[in-house]
Motif scaffolding. Structure first.
Motif, short mmCIF file in Angstrom:
data_model
loop_
_atom_site.label_atom_id
_atom_site.label_comp_id
_atom_site.label_asym_id
_atom_site.label_seq_id
_atom_site.Cartn_x
_atom_site.Cartn_y
_atom_site.Cartn_z
N GLU A 48 0.82 -1.21 0.00
CA GLU A 48 0.00 0.00 0.00
C GLU A 48 0.86 1.26 0.00
OE1 GLU A 48 -2.43 -0.44 3.42
OE2 GLU A 48 -3.80 -1.88 2.48
N LYS A 49 1.99 1.20 0.68
CA LYS A 49 2.90 2.35 0.74
C LYS A 49 3.83 2.40 -0.46
CE LYS A 49 3.02 2.83 5.80
NZ LYS A 49 1.86 1.98 6.11
N ARG A 50 3.77 1.40 -1.33
CA ARG A 50 4.61 1.29 -2.54
C ARG A 50 6.09 1.16 -2.18
NH1 ARG A 50 1.40 3.41 -6.98
NH2 ARG A 50 3.26 3.98 -8.13
N TYR A 51 6.37 0.52 -1.04
CA TYR A 51 7.74 0.30 -0.60
C TYR A 51 8.27 -1.07 -1.06
CZ TYR A 51 6.94 4.06 2.87
OH TYR A 51 6.67 5.25 3.49
N LEU A 52 7.41 -2.06 -1.09
CA LEU A 52 7.85 -3.45 -1.27
C LEU A 52 8.36 -3.71 -2.67
CD1 LEU A 52 8.12 -6.22 0.12
CD2 LEU A 52 5.79 -6.74 -0.69
N HIS A 53 9.58 -4.20 -2.75
CA HIS A 53 10.16 -4.60 -4.03
C HIS A 53 10.03 -6.10 -4.24
CE1 HIS A 53 13.75 -6.09 -6.36
NE2 HIS A 53 13.19 -5.31 -7.24
N MET A 54 10.32 -6.88 -3.18
CA MET A 54 10.29 -8.33 -3.32
C MET A 54 10.04 -8.99 -1.96
SD MET A 54 13.01 -10.75 -5.34
CE MET A 54 14.43 -10.13 -4.41
N ALA A 55 9.16 -9.99 -1.95
CA ALA A 55 8.95 -10.84 -0.78
C ALA A 55 9.50 -12.21 -1.14
CB ALA A 55 7.46 -10.93 -0.44
N MET A 99 10.27 -15.57 5.73
CA MET A 99 10.02 -14.64 4.63
C MET A 99 10.87 -13.39 4.83
SD MET A 99 6.45 -12.76 3.43
CE MET A 99 5.71 -14.22 2.67
N LYS A 100 11.56 -13.00 3.80
CA LYS A 100 12.38 -11.79 3.85
C LYS A 100 11.80 -10.76 2.88
CE LYS A 100 16.83 -12.11 4.32
NZ LYS A 100 18.28 -12.34 4.10
N LEU A 101 11.69 -9.52 3.34
CA LEU A 101 11.16 -8.45 2.50
C LEU A 101 12.28 -7.52 2.05
CD1 LEU A 101 7.94 -7.46 4.51
CD2 LEU A 101 8.28 -9.33 2.87
N HIS A 102 12.31 -7.21 0.75
CA HIS A 102 13.27 -6.27 0.17
C HIS A 102 12.48 -5.05 -0.31
CE1 HIS A 102 16.57 -9.38 -0.33
NE2 HIS A 102 15.50 -10.13 -0.11
N TYR A 103 13.04 -3.86 -0.11
CA TYR A 103 12.31 -2.62 -0.39
C TYR A 103 12.99 -1.78 -1.47
CZ TYR A 103 10.43 -3.85 4.20
OH TYR A 103 9.86 -4.52 5.26
N TYR A 104 12.24 -0.81 -1.99
CA TYR A 104 12.81 0.21 -2.86
C TYR A 104 13.45 1.27 -1.96
CZ TYR A 104 10.48 -1.79 -6.93
OH TYR A 104 10.10 -2.64 -7.95
#
Length: 307
Positions: free
Chosen positions: A95-102, A182-187
């Motif tokens: 929703e915040k447009r942060y997530l690049h990859m899960a 699960m690892k989250l990668h961001y912009y």
């Protein structure tokens, strides 16, 4: 902890009026709902068909004649509660447009999380118009770009789920002891340094992963709505995949397995991906001059399935 490898099958039944995905996508809000549901459905498919949770941890939804199992919070199964919380954390980052990859990862030794057995990469992109999920070039499949009709987006999404179900039912069994994380990668350019969604904390951007056997990349596809995009790729040991599935899903149509690893954004990271037996690496070509690694979040708790 030991976990039994359960066997679940895909069930086809008479079409229902209840639908899983939106019938119309005309704005960013509708697109976000679509991407969230597709992501949650895909994660549910993986956990269900790989036998990680009992039947009681799933609700039932219908999709184009398919009876799908959707993960829900099951108080009798704490692991399902953790995974649902992870999915909700991903929703916040989307929703915040942060997530690049899960990156959903299965491994067997809690002391060696870099030695993996399966990796599921969900890669997201955003546009000013809305959200998109892209499919790689598959035989007899199509790419969907901005402005695509809602029926084509739904058709592409159904194709992805069908492909995922097909592959999951034909993969070789997992080891008896499996740990899920699960690892989250961001912009980096838009994500605050102190941002971590609920259920996650700051983590390290690992430079390498290891497989016991020869890994193979299998592409599930990419769906685009014109507002967001989501791409799904599975990496597993080659021995678990039949020749038929390898021909249908393998990333490269060549005999040599090369240039595989965690997806890296070309604009932010210059990756030299190299695979050898017992070695699954994703190293930066020039750490001194390359840009910053992506900001990463990891779960507050990892999930260890119990028998």
């Amino acid at each position: 902890m030991a976990t039994a490898q359960l066997s679940h099958s895909l069930t086809v039944h008479k079409a229902s009026k209840e639908t899983l995905f939106p019938t119309e996508i005309t704005n960013e809000h509708e697109s976000m709902i679509m991407v969230k549901k597709l992501f949650a459905t895909s994660v549910s498919c993986v956990t269900y068909l790989r036998g990680l949770f009992p039947e009681s941890s799933y609700g039932e939804r219908h999709l184009d004649g398919l009876r799908l199992k959707i993960l829900r919070e099951d108080k009798r199964c704490p692991g399902s509660v953790h995974i649902v919380k992870w999915i909700q954390g991903c929703f916040d980052a989307l929703e915040k447009r942060y997530l690049h990859m899960a990156v959903l990862t299965l491994y067997t030794n809690p002391k060696e999380p870099e030695k993996v057995t399966e990796i599921y990469q969900f890669k997201f992109k955003y546009s000013k118009e809305g959200a998109t999920m892209d499919f790689d070039s598959y035989r007899n499949s199509a790419n969907f770009e901005k402005g695509t009709k809602s029926k084509d987006i739904k058709k592409a999404s159904i194709l992805m789920i069908r492909r995922l179900y097909m592959l999951m039912q034909n993969l070789g069994p997992l080891p008896n002891d499996v740990i899920l994380t699960m690892k989250l990668h961001y912009y980096n350019s838009v994500t605050p340094r102190d941002y971590h969604p609920a259920g996650f904390k700051a983590g390290l951007n690992s430079r390498f992963l290891l497989f016991e056997g020869e890994p193979v990349n299998l592409q599930m596809g990419l769906v685009s709505t014109g507002f967001h995009s989501m791409k799904l790729k599975l990496t597993t040991e080659s021995a678990r995949v039949s020749d038929r599935e390898r021909r249908l899903f393998q990333e490269n149509n060549t005999t040599e397995i090369a240039h595989q690893g965690l997806d890296c954004d070309e604009e932010e990271e210059e990756c030299n991906k190299h695979i050898q037996r017992l070695n699954f690496l994703c190293n930066q070509q020039n750490p001194e001059s390359s840009r910053k690694k992506r900001k990463v979040s990891v779960p507050v708790k990892v999930f260890i399935p119990r028998k």
